[in-house]
Enzyme design. Structure first.
Site, PDB file in Angstrom:
ATOM      1  N   ALA B 144       0.889  -1.188   0.043  1.00 34.36           N
ATOM      2  CA  ALA B 144       0.160  -0.185  -0.046  1.00 34.36           C
ATOM      3  C   ALA B 144       0.965   1.070   0.134  1.00 34.36           C
ATOM      4  O   ALA B 144       1.607   1.362  -0.761  1.00 34.36           O
ATOM      5  CB  ALA B 144      -1.039   0.024   1.268  1.00 34.36           C
ATOM      6  N   GLU B 200     -10.012 -11.895   1.807  1.00 35.61           N
ATOM      7  CA  GLU B 200     -11.129 -11.462   0.615  1.00 35.61           C
ATOM      8  C   GLU B 200     -12.512 -12.312   1.073  1.00 35.61           C
ATOM      9  O   GLU B 200     -12.175 -13.128   1.811  1.00 35.61           O
ATOM     10  CB  GLU B 200     -10.443 -12.243  -0.578  1.00 35.61           C
ATOM     11  CG  GLU B 200      -9.056 -11.600  -0.911  1.00 35.61           C
ATOM     12  CD  GLU B 200      -9.478 -10.079  -1.475  1.00 35.61           C
ATOM     13  OE1 GLU B 200     -10.518  -9.852  -2.001  1.00 35.61           O
ATOM     14  OE2 GLU B 200      -8.690  -9.028  -0.982  1.00 35.61           O
ATOM     15  N   ASP B 211      -1.514 -13.253  -4.735  1.00 33.84           N
ATOM     16  CA  ASP B 211      -1.448 -11.923  -4.483  1.00 33.84           C
ATOM     17  C   ASP B 211      -0.040 -11.636  -4.133  1.00 33.84           C
ATOM     18  O   ASP B 211       0.447 -10.526  -4.495  1.00 33.84           O
ATOM     19  CB  ASP B 211      -2.390 -11.549  -3.541  1.00 33.84           C
ATOM     20  CG  ASP B 211      -2.484 -10.078  -3.139  1.00 33.84           C
ATOM     21  OD1 ASP B 211      -3.026  -9.293  -4.065  1.00 33.84           O
ATOM     22  OD2 ASP B 211      -2.147  -9.478  -2.008  1.00 33.84           O
ATOM     23  N   LYS B 215       3.055  -9.279  -6.223  1.00 32.54           N
ATOM     24  CA  LYS B 215       3.756  -8.367  -5.365  1.00 32.54           C
ATOM     25  C   LYS B 215       5.138  -8.693  -5.743  1.00 32.54           C
ATOM     26  O   LYS B 215       6.201  -7.810  -6.141  1.00 32.54           O
ATOM     27  CB  LYS B 215       3.605  -7.984  -4.224  1.00 32.54           C
ATOM     28  CG  LYS B 215       1.966  -7.509  -3.699  1.00 32.54           C
ATOM     29  CD  LYS B 215       1.743  -7.563  -2.326  1.00 32.54           C
ATOM     30  CE  LYS B 215       0.461  -6.933  -2.177  1.00 32.54           C
ATOM     31  NZ  LYS B 215      -0.098  -7.093  -1.049  1.00 32.54           N
ATOM     32  N   GLY B 332      -5.431  -1.421   3.567  1.00 34.11           N
ATOM     33  CA  GLY B 332      -6.195  -0.365   3.797  1.00 34.11           C
ATOM     34  C   GLY B 332      -6.372   0.839   2.857  1.00 34.11           C
ATOM     35  O   GLY B 332      -5.557   1.069   1.938  1.00 34.11           O
TER      36      GLY B 332
END
Lengths: 352, 352
Positions: B144, B200, B211, B215, B332
């Site tokens: 994030a 999820e 996921d 990354k 977030g």
């Protein structure tokens, strides 16, 4: 001074001038020429030998001394400042560079600092230096190459208000505090740190807390606090009567320092009874900025810190309960140079 | 789409268009007009209600659908792309935006991504997207708003070679592994995480490791590795026969998952006997990129990790023995949005 018009990829940086406190050597033509690797190595060799740059003999550059030095710097700044990615790079530890740096800023130049002094001078000097905020970078002033300033700038520019910073920003004091935690006497630890090359030649330069206070001031001002160095409450690890004007380094190490062992040892033991450890930290919060020994939970990023790593905890609206933590080597020639170089390259974005 | 000509200080960002998968709303004049706060709030309300943007009624903007959508986007990119700080911002989770993004890049636009899919597509797509490296930012795709990409870019641009990255890049799996470490059965922990909103809707989307692999691929490609997602060895926390095509979410949670409790519990106990803990990490080293459970020293930044924080350890020439560590909330809405906004502002440096 480095001038570069090229993009970050396939970058080519031209060094067009190098200065020490007394002399400036400049490429014969700052528009087209540059210092080649041989010349740069020769300059490094000279300075490693504590010689003056003025003793450099080369057909590729001109030497300027004393009063001519400033005039020539202004001339180069005027010629290359606004149109190219010329960066004035200050890697000195001098408080006397502020004037030429602010002049360079006025002429539209970019400046890159590893030197903390200009940024920790008066509020007026600071305001001048950061008057064009996109044209100044100073990552290596705090935590060497650690991405502290860059990260704070990102957080602040996204509108996320930073309300608290706690950091261990001195590798030397980090080492000292974690050794003292293991029960070793302060005097022994400082002597060991000195012989390992971890301290300044006079360890009181580290123990006074002034270096940490300068870093704290740079961070506090970045957060928008309008304070000076004398607004910061600084805890020195030695009393005034053991100061450099009163005691020699040798006397301090042999006679002064051992007198402090008991007091620090007692504080370590008290903290330990509470499950805490002592760390020499800066705390920036609200309008308050303090530098000194704090009792911290053993099980926190700062409490777990061992050895000479720096750690910074940043608390903001986005990072409110758990902080954003940046940790790693916060000193050393390589990391400092890497931080300066990344700053110089970052600035090139302003020059398409 | 955000266009801005002003400097970082006193910045004014103009939103000139917003798109969902089926419709695009654009300011009546992209050169001078912008979406005001009322219109932006109305757009947020519509999307929160799962309505289409095409239902928006406002005299301040025009709506384009289907085939007209792409044409209009290209038109705006051509008009504003090279001359302004127009940024195409992709906050979707779609793999279908690659085409319009590469087109925008070809037209000289800047792009900002929170969407991992375009960057984890084929090598050809990736090369096109990063063909103008100063004009793309994608901080929010990894951790994030944590300054992961920005920090790696600084290290790489300073010429400091990164030889190893180890990271815990899933808040969900971070939480799961630290709860399992405390002796709780995997099935209970996953159910608790789901009810806390940490996973999820189908927890297998987290437990598959895909996921984290995306990354890891983004970081590996940033380091220069020429690999695809299928070159990454990914350890899934559930076996194929419990996959989404075979079992419903309910069956997986009630029947499938409990069958995995013993195996994970046994691995946790074995690690503990060696003084180690299990963490779900990505490891990028040499030409190797793996994602899965690793046994790590309890007393390392990753081993000490508790809860849902992300941690990244970066090892380079400058950070060789002790890594550079970045830690904090890695998920977030707020932090992701802050990362996107910081990227948009960073790009404005290219437009004086």
């Amino acid at each position: 001074m480095i001038d570069d018009r090229s993009a970050r990829q396939g970058v080519h940086l031209r060094v067009v001038g190098v200065s020490d406190s007394k002399s400036l050597v400049v490429a014969s033509d700052v528009f087209t020429k540059e210092f080649n690797d041989n010349l740069l190595s020769e300059i490094c060799r000279l300075k490693a030998d504590h010689s003056s740059l003025s003793t450099l003999i080369s057909g590729e550059c001109q030497v300027f001394l004393d009063s001519d030095l400033r005039g020539k710097l202004s001339e180069i700044a005027s010629l290359l400042g606004t149109s190219t990615g010329l960066a004035f790079v200050d890697c000195s530890a001098s408080s006397e560079t502020v004037e030429i740096l602010t002049q360079a800023v006025d002429l539209g130049c970019c400046i890159v600092l590893a030197n903390k002094k200009p940024l920790t001078s008066t509020k007026e000097d600071y305001d001048k230096l950061v008057s064009r905020p996109r044209r100044i970078r100073y990552e290596s002033t705090v935590g060497a190459g650690l991405p502290v300033i860059a990260s704070l700038n990102r957080i602040l520019s996204s509108g996320d208000p930073v309300h608290r910073i706690v950091g261990s920003l001195s590798g030397t004091l980090g080492y000292v505090m974690s050794e003292v935690e293991d029960g070793k006497p302060l005097s022994q630890v400082v002597k060991a740190a000195k012989s390992l090359g971890y301290t300044e030649p006079d360890p009181r330069d580290d123990l006074s807390g002034m270096d940490v206070a300068r870093k704290a001031l740079i961070l506090a001002r970045l957060l928008g606090m309008r304070i000076n160095i004398d607004s910061i409450k600084i805890e020195s690890l030695y009393p005034e009567e053991m100061g450099p004007n009163i005691m020699s380094v040798e006397d301090f190490l042999s006679t002064g320092l051992p007198l402090l062992d008991n007091d620090i040892g007692e504080r370590v033991r008290k903290a330990s009874l509470n499950g805490n450890v002592l760390r020499y930290v800066c705390v920036i919060e609200g309008s308050r900025c303090t530098v000194g020994i704090q009792e911290l939970p053993k099980n926190s990023p700062l409490g777990r810190l061992r050895g000479s790593d720096n750690v910074l905890e940043i608390y903001s609206r986005c990072y409110s309960e758990q902080p954003l933590v940046i940790q790693g080597a916060g000193a050393g020639n390589d990391t400092t140079a890497a931080g300066v170089l990344a700053d110089i390259l970052d600035i090139q974005d302003l020059f398409p």
